[in-house]
Enzyme design. Structure first.
Site, PDB file in Angstrom:
ATOM      1  CB  CYS A 104       8.907   2.632   2.322  1.00 44.87           C
ATOM      2  SG  CYS A 104       7.640   2.152   3.509  1.00 44.87           S
ATOM      3  CG  LEU A 128      -0.355   0.040   2.630  1.00 43.53           C
ATOM      4  CD1 LEU A 128       0.131   1.419   3.047  1.00 43.53           C
ATOM      5  CD2 LEU A 128      -1.398  -0.441   3.613  1.00 43.53           C
ATOM      6  CD  GLU A 151       3.168   6.539   5.017  1.00 43.76           C
ATOM      7  OE1 GLU A 151       3.307   7.770   5.067  1.00 43.76           O
ATOM      8  OE2 GLU A 151       3.944   5.743   5.558  1.00 43.76           O
TER       9      GLU A 151
HETATM   10  N1  LIG Z   1       4.335   3.062   5.701  1.00 43.00           N
HETATM   11  C1  LIG Z   1       4.179   2.485   4.523  1.00 43.00           C
HETATM   12  O1  LIG Z   1       3.703   3.099   3.551  1.00 43.00           O
HETATM   13  C2  LIG Z   1       4.563   1.040   4.321  1.00 43.00           C
HETATM   14  C3  LIG Z   1       4.150   0.374   3.147  1.00 43.00           C
HETATM   15  C4  LIG Z   1       4.494  -0.967   2.993  1.00 43.00           C
HETATM   16  C5  LIG Z   1       5.265  -1.595   3.955  1.00 43.00           C
HETATM   17  N2  LIG Z   1       5.675  -0.926   5.072  1.00 43.00           N
HETATM   18  C6  LIG Z   1       6.443  -1.650   6.082  1.00 43.00           C
HETATM   19  O2  LIG Z   1       5.561  -1.983   7.147  1.00 43.00           O
HETATM   20  C7  LIG Z   1       6.260  -1.950   8.397  1.00 43.00           C
HETATM   21  C8  LIG Z   1       5.564  -0.993   9.340  1.00 43.00           C
HETATM   22  O3  LIG Z   1       5.622   0.313   8.779  1.00 43.00           O
HETATM   23  P1  LIG Z   1       4.763   1.512   9.356  1.00 43.00           P
HETATM   24  O4  LIG Z   1       4.971   2.670   8.447  1.00 43.00           O
HETATM   25  O5  LIG Z   1       3.399   1.039   9.629  1.00 43.00           O
HETATM   26  O6  LIG Z   1       5.515   1.773  10.751  1.00 43.00           O
HETATM   27  P2  LIG Z   1       5.007   2.622  11.996  1.00 43.00           P
HETATM   28  O7  LIG Z   1       6.222   3.102  12.671  1.00 43.00           O
HETATM   29  O8  LIG Z   1       3.965   3.593  11.560  1.00 43.00           O
HETATM   30  O9  LIG Z   1       4.259   1.526  12.912  1.00 43.00           O
HETATM   31  C9  LIG Z   1       4.910   0.498  13.573  1.00 43.00           C
HETATM   32  C10 LIG Z   1       4.239   0.320  14.935  1.00 43.00           C
HETATM   33  O10 LIG Z   1       4.714  -0.872  15.561  1.00 43.00           O
HETATM   34  C11 LIG Z   1       4.721  -0.647  16.957  1.00 43.00           C
HETATM   35  N3  LIG Z   1       5.525  -1.682  17.616  1.00 43.00           N
HETATM   36  C12 LIG Z   1       6.872  -1.815  17.670  1.00 43.00           C
HETATM   37  N4  LIG Z   1       7.213  -2.933  18.320  1.00 43.00           N
HETATM   38  C13 LIG Z   1       6.062  -3.547  18.696  1.00 43.00           C
HETATM   39  C14 LIG Z   1       5.759  -4.744  19.399  1.00 43.00           C
HETATM   40  N5  LIG Z   1       6.721  -5.569  19.826  1.00 43.00           N
HETATM   41  N6  LIG Z   1       4.464  -5.060  19.603  1.00 43.00           N
HETATM   42  C15 LIG Z   1       3.484  -4.253  19.160  1.00 43.00           C
HETATM   43  N7  LIG Z   1       3.713  -3.109  18.480  1.00 43.00           N
HETATM   44  C16 LIG Z   1       4.979  -2.759  18.249  1.00 43.00           C
HETATM   45  C17 LIG Z   1       5.224   0.756  17.085  1.00 43.00           C
HETATM   46  O11 LIG Z   1       4.922   1.341  18.331  1.00 43.00           O
HETATM   47  C18 LIG Z   1       4.504   1.443  15.910  1.00 43.00           C
HETATM   48  O12 LIG Z   1       3.274   2.021  16.313  1.00 43.00           O
HETATM   49  C19 LIG Z   1       7.696  -1.556   8.057  1.00 43.00           C
HETATM   50  O13 LIG Z   1       8.454  -2.719   7.894  1.00 43.00           O
HETATM   51  C20 LIG Z   1       7.545  -0.843   6.726  1.00 43.00           C
HETATM   52  O14 LIG Z   1       8.723  -0.910   5.949  1.00 43.00           O
HETATM   53  C21 LIG Z   1       5.324   0.387   5.275  1.00 43.00           C
END
Ligand SMILES: NC(=O)c1ccc[n+]([C@@H]2O[C@H](COP(=O)([O-])OP(=O)(O)OC[C@H]3O[C@@H](n4cnc5c(N)ncnc54)[C@H](O)[C@@H]3O)[C@@H](O)[C@H]2O)c1
Length: 440
Positions: A266, A156, A158
């Site tokens: 990302c 996805l 953002e």
């Molecule tokens: N943001 C994007 O557009 C996007 C798109 C595709 C993939 N990703 C990938 O998805 C993953 C997450 O990205 P994001 O942007 O959502 O990150 P984010 O920082 O917005 O969210 C991650 C969350 O995980 C929580 N967290 C950390 N350790 C934890 C634990 N042990 N238990 C429960 N919660 C915990 C954090 O507090 C945080 O709220 C990354 O690997 C990223 O590369 C992100």
């Protein structure tokens, strides 16, 4: 299905909410009590179009809940999605501590068969590490409970996250366990009603696919940025060049827009992490090293244009900056080019009056409250009395501004446009000096 989403950030919150939207029973866990408090209070900690309504609807229907209680979260879902952050470590590799912590939390508590699904972007081999971490925790408490680990990277974007998730181009599943494949196939069936978009493959290929996608997109951006800089030098127009090459179906129209460099949570980290993986495997990824180098350089291109026009010492100058988020329709400022551009302007003595439709609160968190930075309530308020307008993020509301009104408010009719938002001839006719990226 009963689903636990571990990590309630940009990916976990959207994914969990969309799974609830089609009827699943979803519990979202986060270690950040502030986020869970906001969600339980009816708020949304991030800006994502359409998300607030969808969360409210599903919470009211009793299909979506939020918690910081790990015991409850592990007990809830037969499917445990890991969607925690994988930020860059000091050496550029992906920091796996949050993923492995989440895995151990499951291993310590599970009492029945579970499917653990890696949704975070994780290096090849992570599913094996997750499996080993869970097995270790089970062994430590003498428990013999079978489980499966699958990879299901998220694609996805953002700003368009809900649309992307509800209508995906593809859903990649990396798994070798038939029961896990069957469950994930059923889970994703509502999201692909017109035709099958599920790609089932081995786990390592699924893990690599996510990095390959982001690396390819980052490559296209850096390629176009370098060509735009060359077009500037040669007196060519990159917009014409873009149309000339985008019309070739082998190249296509998407992701050919030059600008001030890619940012966000990302591309920068994933390009670095894939390079690290390549290096470790003895396969240097030379193209990606260049992609990253070009991107770093691109973040200075706009300030270079400003100093070429106004001189290197910008003390006493004030710049209106439109756009702070790393891209439109999000409040996310992680690795946003605006951070580099604003810091550069400040270092040269300038003052900045910034406007962004949604990320000014995030900007206050990022920059603090330095004397050189203030915020305007509207784009027009930002340009009032400024020496020039600098455009950093291409929000829709900047597309057709009131040019005569801007002219009347700016001290000098100067626009530095890092996103090529306007037709140069039109802006010139409106009485402006217009500096864009690779435009004639
Ligand atoms: N943001 C994007 O557009 C996007 C798109 C595709 C993939 N990703 C990938 O998805 C993953 C997450 O990205 P994001 O942007 O959502 O990150 P984010 O920082 O917005 O969210 C991650 C969350 O995980 C929580 N967290 C950390 N350790 C934890 C634990 N042990 N238990 C429960 N919660 C915990 C954090 O507090 C945080 O709220 C990354 O690997 C990223 O590369 C992100």
């Amino acid at each position: 299905m009963k689903i636990t989403m571990i990590g309630t950030g940009y990916v976990g919150l959207v994914t969990g909410t969309c799974f609830a939207e089609v009827g699943n029973d979803v519990l979202c866990l986060d270690v950040d009590p502030r986020k869970i408090e906001i969600l339980n209070g009816g708020g949304v900690p991030i800006h994502e179009p359409g998300l607030e309504d969808m969360i409210r609807r599903n919470v009211e229907a009793g299909r979506l809940a939020f918690t910081t209680d790990v015991d409850r979260a592990v007990a809830h879902g037969a499917l445990q999605f890991i969607a925690v952050g994988t930020p860059p470590d000091e050496d550029g590799s992906a920091d796996m501590q949050y993923v492995l912590q989440a895995a151990r939390n499951i291993g310590r508590r599970m009492t029945e068969w579970k499917i653990i699904v890696d949704k975070s972007t994780v290096p090849v081999g992570t599913a094996d590490r997750v499996r080993a971490a869970i097995a270790e925790e089970l062994a430590a408490r003498g428990a013999r409970i079978p489980f499966a680990v699958a990879s299901n990277p998220e694609f996805l974007k953002e700003g368009a996250a809900i649309e992307d998730f509800m209508r995906p181009d593809r859903v990649v599943i990396g798994a070798d366990d038939e029961r896990a494949i069957h469950a994930l196939r059923a889970l994703y069936a509502p999201f692909q009603r017109s035709h099958e978009r599920l790609l089932v493959m081995d786990v390592r290929s699924a893990e690599l696919t996510k990095y390959a996608a982001n690396a390819m997109l980052a490559t296209r951006i850096s390629f176009m940025n370098e060509l735009a800089n060359l077009a500037d030098r040669l007196g060519a127009d990159i917009e014409m060049v873009r149309q000339g090459i985008g019309s070739d179906p082998r190249i296509g129209w998407h992701f050919l827009y030059p600008g001030v460099g890619y940012g966000g949570s990302c591309f920068p980290k994933d390009v670095k992490a894939l390079q690290f993986t390549g290096g470790q495997a003895g396969v240097p990824l030379r193209v990606l090293a260049a992609v990253e180098e070009a991107n770093e350089a691109q973040k200075s291109v706009l300030v270079d244009k400003i100093t070429a026009r106004l001189g290197g010492d910008l003390s006493g100058r004030t710049f209106a900056v439109w756009g702070l988020a790393f891209k439109p329709n999000t409040d996310d400022m992680r690795e946003a080019p605006s951070r580099v551009i604003l810091a550069d302007l400040a270092r040269r003595g300038a003052k900045v009056v910034a406007y962004d439709p949604v990320s000014m609160a995030e900007a206050r968190r990022v920059f603090g409250d330095p004397p050189w930075l203030s915020y305007a309530a509207t784009p027009m308020e930002a340009v009032a009395g400024a020496d020039a307008l600098v455009i950093v993020t291409e929000w829709k509301e900047f597309r057709s501004p009131d040019f005569p009104g801007m002219r009347a408010r700016l001290k000098a009719p100067l626009i530095f446009d890092g996103r090529n938002m306007y037709d140069p001839a039109f802006v010139k006719d409106a009485g402006f000096e217009y500096f864009a990226i690779g435009r004639r």
